[in-house]
Design a protein around this motif. Structure first.
Motif, PDB file in Angstrom:
ATOM      1  N   UNK A  97     104.165 122.385 109.663  1.00  0.00           N
ATOM      2  CA  UNK A  97     103.987 121.333 108.668  1.00  0.00           C
ATOM      3  C   UNK A  97     105.260 121.135 107.860  1.00  0.00           C
ATOM      4  N   UNK A  98     105.354 119.954 107.269  1.00  0.00           N
ATOM      5  CA  UNK A  98     106.483 119.631 106.403  1.00  0.00           C
ATOM      6  C   UNK A  98     106.066 118.495 105.485  1.00  0.00           C
ATOM      7  N   UNK A  99     106.682 118.447 104.319  1.00  0.00           N
ATOM      8  CA  UNK A  99     106.465 117.335 103.402  1.00  0.00           C
ATOM      9  C   UNK A  99     107.810 116.936 102.809  1.00  0.00           C
ATOM     10  N   UNK A 100     108.080 115.640 102.805  1.00  0.00           N
ATOM     11  CA  UNK A 100     109.352 115.119 102.312  1.00  0.00           C
ATOM     12  C   UNK A 100     109.075 113.948 101.392  1.00  0.00           C
ATOM     13  N   UNK A 101     109.625 113.996 100.182  1.00  0.00           N
ATOM     14  CA  UNK A 101     109.492 112.900  99.227  1.00  0.00           C
ATOM     15  C   UNK A 101     110.870 112.266  99.026  1.00  0.00           C
ATOM     16  N   UNK A 102     110.906 110.947  99.160  1.00  0.00           N
ATOM     17  CA  UNK A 102     112.161 110.228  99.059  1.00  0.00           C
ATOM     18  C   UNK A 102     112.072 109.154  97.996  1.00  0.00           C
ATOM     19  N   UNK A 103     113.185 108.935  97.300  1.00  0.00           N
ATOM     20  CA  UNK A 103     113.278 107.877  96.308  1.00  0.00           C
ATOM     21  C   UNK A 103     114.564 107.105  96.556  1.00  0.00           C
ATOM     22  N   UNK A 163     109.388 110.046 111.786  1.00  0.00           N
ATOM     23  CA  UNK A 163     109.002 111.228 112.534  1.00  0.00           C
ATOM     24  C   UNK A 163     109.624 112.510 112.017  1.00  0.00           C
ATOM     25  N   UNK A 164     109.175 113.623 112.576  1.00  0.00           N
ATOM     26  CA  UNK A 164     109.751 114.929 112.268  1.00  0.00           C
ATOM     27  C   UNK A 164     109.695 115.765 113.534  1.00  0.00           C
ATOM     28  N   UNK A 165     110.823 116.388 113.882  1.00  0.00           N
ATOM     29  CA  UNK A 165     110.921 117.182 115.098  1.00  0.00           C
ATOM     30  C   UNK A 165     110.844 118.661 114.736  1.00  0.00           C
ATOM     31  N   UNK A 166     109.750 119.320 115.103  1.00  0.00           N
ATOM     32  CA  UNK A 166     109.583 120.733 114.750  1.00  0.00           C
ATOM     33  C   UNK A 166     110.422 121.650 115.625  1.00  0.00           C
TER      34      UNK A 166
END
Length: 285
Positions: A97-103, A163-166
């Motif tokens: 899992x991953x979580x990314x917050x962008x502004x 996307x996200x590449x694990x």
């Protein structure tokens, strides 16, 4: 994910024209390439050859290369900042899992955007909020603002935006950056400075091809500073991007913390989830 800053006109065209890809606008609001940070995987271990270091810098270069080893384990928190853009999040490989917050942008920008990306393999969701003129444009209502939008994996496979590449867990690609180091010296306890040939680091998530092209010959010797924690792990990397063309000089700052102590990302509450509409894919593809 590539962090872009969209003009209101381009944003409107993207929403209203099916299949129109988002333009590669600058992170500074000026014409030319952007040094805005991006989120994507770093190259896998051993996939690139280390850059040649100047005589006498071997120990320092090796210390930098070794400092990224722990990142590969995929259990850390990170931040990235550039002009008008910020990103922060966590990667937790044990739970896939991953979580990314962008502004992107601010109150003075014609378009500002906030994204909350949650990846819990095999699912991904994104919550999108818009500010400035973008929030007033026709078609925005089709983006399900404020909801977590469940993403069709077949439509985001290989997509650096959503996307996200694990298999490549570093959002900034610091391993690739350190492999491009051409000169380095130790400036203090756990502190280093030198130059990076960023033409050898095009796969790093914190750079993009347009930026590297705009730098021209400067791309072969971009200044950087780095800090390691007491265990020799990378804690901060600052790439000092020089001015090029109409792009202002700026710093791209990457930090890492909580190695081995990140937590799993949480699945969004069911009552806050909707399926992503085609307009969302049009915007980011």
């Amino acid at each position: 994910m590539t962090i872009r800053r969209f003009s209101a006109a381009v944003f409107a065209a993207t929403l209203l024209t099916p299949g129109l890809a988002a333009c590669n606008s600058t992170g500074t609001g000026e014409a030319g390439a952007s040094a805005s940070p991006t989120v994507s995987g770093s190259a896998a271990a051993g996939s690139a050859s280390p850059g040649s270091a100047s005589p006498g810098t071997g120990d320092a270069k090796q210390a930098l290369l070794n400092s990224t080893n722990e990142i590969r384990n995929g259990n850390f928190r990170f931040t990235m900042t550039g002009v008008g853009t910020t990103a922060e999040g966590q990667v937790h490989q044990p739970s896939q899992s991953a979580q990314i917050k962008l502004s992107i942008g601010d109150a003075s920008s014609d378009v500002s955007m906030k994204l909350d990306l949650v990846h819990l393999k095999p699912d991904s969701w994104v919550k999108l909020d818009l500010g400035g003129q973008a929030a007033k444009l026709p078609g925005v209502q089709g983006l399900n603002l404020g909801k977590y939008q469940h993403l069709d994996q077949s439509r985001i496979k290989g997509n650096r935006n959503l996307g996200f590449d694990f298999e490549k867990v570093d959002p900034a690609g610091s391993e690739v950056l350190t492999q491009g180091v051409t000169e380095v010296r130790q400036t203090g306890e756990g502190a280093y400075a030198g130059t990076i040939d960023v033409t050898k680091a095009a796969e790093a998530g914190s750079l993009n091809a347009e930026l590297i092209k705009a730098l021209g010959q400067q791309a072969q010797s971009v200044p950087f500073t780095a800090k390691l924690d007491p265990q020799g792990r990378l804690s901060e990397l600052v790439v000092q991007i020089p001015a090029s063309g109409q792009n202002k000089a700026q710093d791209i700052r990457i930090t890492y913390a909580d190695y081995g102590a990140a937590t799993a990302a949480q699945r969004p509450p069911a009552d806050q989830v909707v399926e992503a509409p085609k307009e969302l894919y049009n915007l980011f593809n």
